[in-house]
Design a protein around this motif. Structure first.
Motif, short mmCIF file in Angstrom:
data_model
loop_
_atom_site.label_atom_id
_atom_site.label_comp_id
_atom_site.label_asym_id
_atom_site.label_seq_id
_atom_site.Cartn_x
_atom_site.Cartn_y
_atom_site.Cartn_z
N LEU A 73 -49.29 48.06 -15.17
CA LEU A 73 -48.12 47.24 -15.50
C LEU A 73 -48.45 46.22 -16.60
N LEU A 74 -49.61 45.58 -16.46
CA LEU A 74 -50.03 44.60 -17.47
C LEU A 74 -50.26 45.26 -18.83
N ILE A 75 -50.84 46.46 -18.82
CA ILE A 75 -51.09 47.19 -20.08
C ILE A 75 -49.76 47.60 -20.71
N PHE A 76 -48.81 48.07 -19.88
CA PHE A 76 -47.48 48.41 -20.38
C PHE A 76 -46.82 47.20 -21.04
N ALA A 77 -46.92 46.05 -20.36
CA ALA A 77 -46.33 44.81 -20.90
C ALA A 77 -46.99 44.44 -22.23
N ALA A 78 -48.32 44.60 -22.30
CA ALA A 78 -49.06 44.28 -23.53
C ALA A 78 -48.62 45.20 -24.68
N LEU A 79 -48.52 46.49 -24.40
CA LEU A 79 -48.12 47.45 -25.44
C LEU A 79 -46.68 47.20 -25.89
N ALA A 80 -45.80 46.91 -24.92
CA ALA A 80 -44.39 46.63 -25.26
C ALA A 80 -44.30 45.39 -26.14
N TYR A 81 -45.08 44.35 -25.80
CA TYR A 81 -45.09 43.12 -26.61
C TYR A 81 -45.61 43.41 -28.02
N LEU A 82 -46.69 44.19 -28.11
CA LEU A 82 -47.27 44.52 -29.42
C LEU A 82 -46.29 45.30 -30.28
N ILE A 83 -45.57 46.24 -29.65
CA ILE A 83 -44.57 47.03 -30.39
C ILE A 83 -43.47 46.10 -30.92
N TYR A 84 -43.00 45.21 -30.05
CA TYR A 84 -41.96 44.24 -30.45
C TYR A 84 -42.47 43.33 -31.58
N TYR A 85 -43.67 42.80 -31.42
CA TYR A 85 -44.26 41.89 -32.41
C TYR A 85 -44.47 42.61 -33.75
N SER A 86 -44.97 43.85 -33.70
CA SER A 86 -45.21 44.64 -34.92
C SER A 86 -43.90 44.97 -35.62
N LYS A 88 -41.16 43.12 -35.51
CA LYS A 88 -40.70 41.87 -36.14
C LYS A 88 -41.48 41.59 -37.43
N GLU A 89 -42.79 41.87 -37.41
CA GLU A 89 -43.63 41.68 -38.61
C GLU A 89 -43.19 42.61 -39.73
N LEU A 90 -42.86 43.87 -39.37
CA LEU A 90 -42.38 44.84 -40.36
C LEU A 90 -41.08 44.36 -40.98
N GLN A 91 -40.16 43.86 -40.17
CA GLN A 91 -38.88 43.35 -40.68
C GLN A 91 -39.11 42.16 -41.62
N LYS A 92 -40.08 41.30 -41.25
CA LYS A 92 -40.41 40.14 -42.09
C LYS A 92 -40.94 40.59 -43.45
N LYS A 93 -41.77 41.64 -43.43
CA LYS A 93 -42.34 42.16 -44.68
C LYS A 93 -41.26 42.82 -45.55
N LYS A 94 -40.28 43.46 -44.89
CA LYS A 94 -39.18 44.08 -45.64
C LYS A 94 -38.31 43.03 -46.31
N GLN A 95 -38.19 41.84 -45.68
CA GLN A 95 -37.34 40.77 -46.21
C GLN A 95 -38.05 39.90 -47.25
N LEU A 96 -39.31 40.20 -47.52
CA LEU A 96 -40.08 39.43 -48.50
C LEU A 96 -39.38 39.48 -49.86
N GLN A 97 -39.03 38.31 -50.39
CA GLN A 97 -38.29 38.24 -51.65
C GLN A 97 -39.24 38.36 -52.84
N ILE A 98 -38.95 39.33 -53.70
CA ILE A 98 -39.84 39.55 -54.85
C ILE A 98 -39.13 39.30 -56.19
N ALA A 99 -37.85 38.97 -56.14
CA ALA A 99 -37.09 38.79 -57.39
C ALA A 99 -37.49 37.50 -58.12
N ASP A 100 -37.88 36.46 -57.36
CA ASP A 100 -38.23 35.18 -57.96
C ASP A 100 -39.72 34.91 -57.76
#
Length: 199
Positions: A73-86, A88-100
């Motif tokens: 159960l703890l490992i499942f929770a850890a993997l689920a958190y990592l998937i969620y965190y990763s 969110k990080e991917l979305q942040k990288k996609k929103q990185l503004q490069i025009a300015d």
């Protein structure tokens, strides 16, 4: 004749100066963004595959002790958190503004400044995961003290390897990549500023 002299003076004043275009900046910024997105996507795919594989372990592994199921159960929770965190990080990288250029530079410098906070998160996760995995393997080692010591010793060595060897290497590569990108953009800005002063 006057027009030729004017053209000649413009040529002499700008000879040797290769003024960067906006395309050069966009090429550097887009390259950095693309590499980061590919890396984040790769990590997310690996984590999802690990999660699916662990579902197989959950249903295929017969247990008699509560510690094993608790560890799972703890490992499942850890993997689920990592998937969620990763994700969110991917979305942040996609929103990185490069025009300015200025905004992009500030975002990169902020990313460098956030490295320490990320280290703490990694350490907390490693401690949590080692506890979870400790519960998970206890059933297989409970009947033999030497086996228990060896299993937990290997687990601690693996965690230490991740923290003291793997993490600094990845951190160093990431820092170099950001610093190189910052240096390239600042150099382009310096060239543009020098050109504007000379005009």
């Amino acid at each position: 004749m006057d027009s030729f002299d004017n053209l000649k003076s413009i040529w002499h004043s700008e000879k040797g100066l290769q003024l960067p275009t906006a395309d050069e900046f966009l090429k550097i910024a887009a390259g950095y963004k693309r590499r980061n997105q590919h890396l984040a996507t790769g990590v997310l795919i690996i984590l999802i595959l690990c999660f699916i594989a662990f579902i197989g372990v959950w249903f295929g592994y017969k247990t008699t002790m509560w510690t094993t199921k608790f560890g799972e159960l703890l490992i499942f929770a850890a993997l689920a958190y990592l998937i969620y965190y990763s994700y969110k990080e991917l979305q942040k990288k996609k929103q990185l503004q490069i025009a300015d250029a200025n905004i992009f530079l500030q975002q990169l410098k902020k990313e460098l400044a956030e490295t320490e906070a990320k280290k703490k998160k990694i350490l907390k996760f490693l401690i949590y995961y080692s506890i979870a995995y400790g519960f998970f393997i206890y059933e297989n080692t409970a009947d033999n003290t030497q086996k228990t010591a060896l299993s937990y010793g290997i687990l601690l060595a693996f965690i230490a390897l991740l923290w003291f060897v793997y993490r600094p290497i990845i951190d160093n590569i990431h820092r170099k990549k950001i610093n190189t990108t910052i240096t390239k953009i600042e150099h382009l800005q310096l060239q543009i500023n020098e050109h504007e002063k000379n005009q």
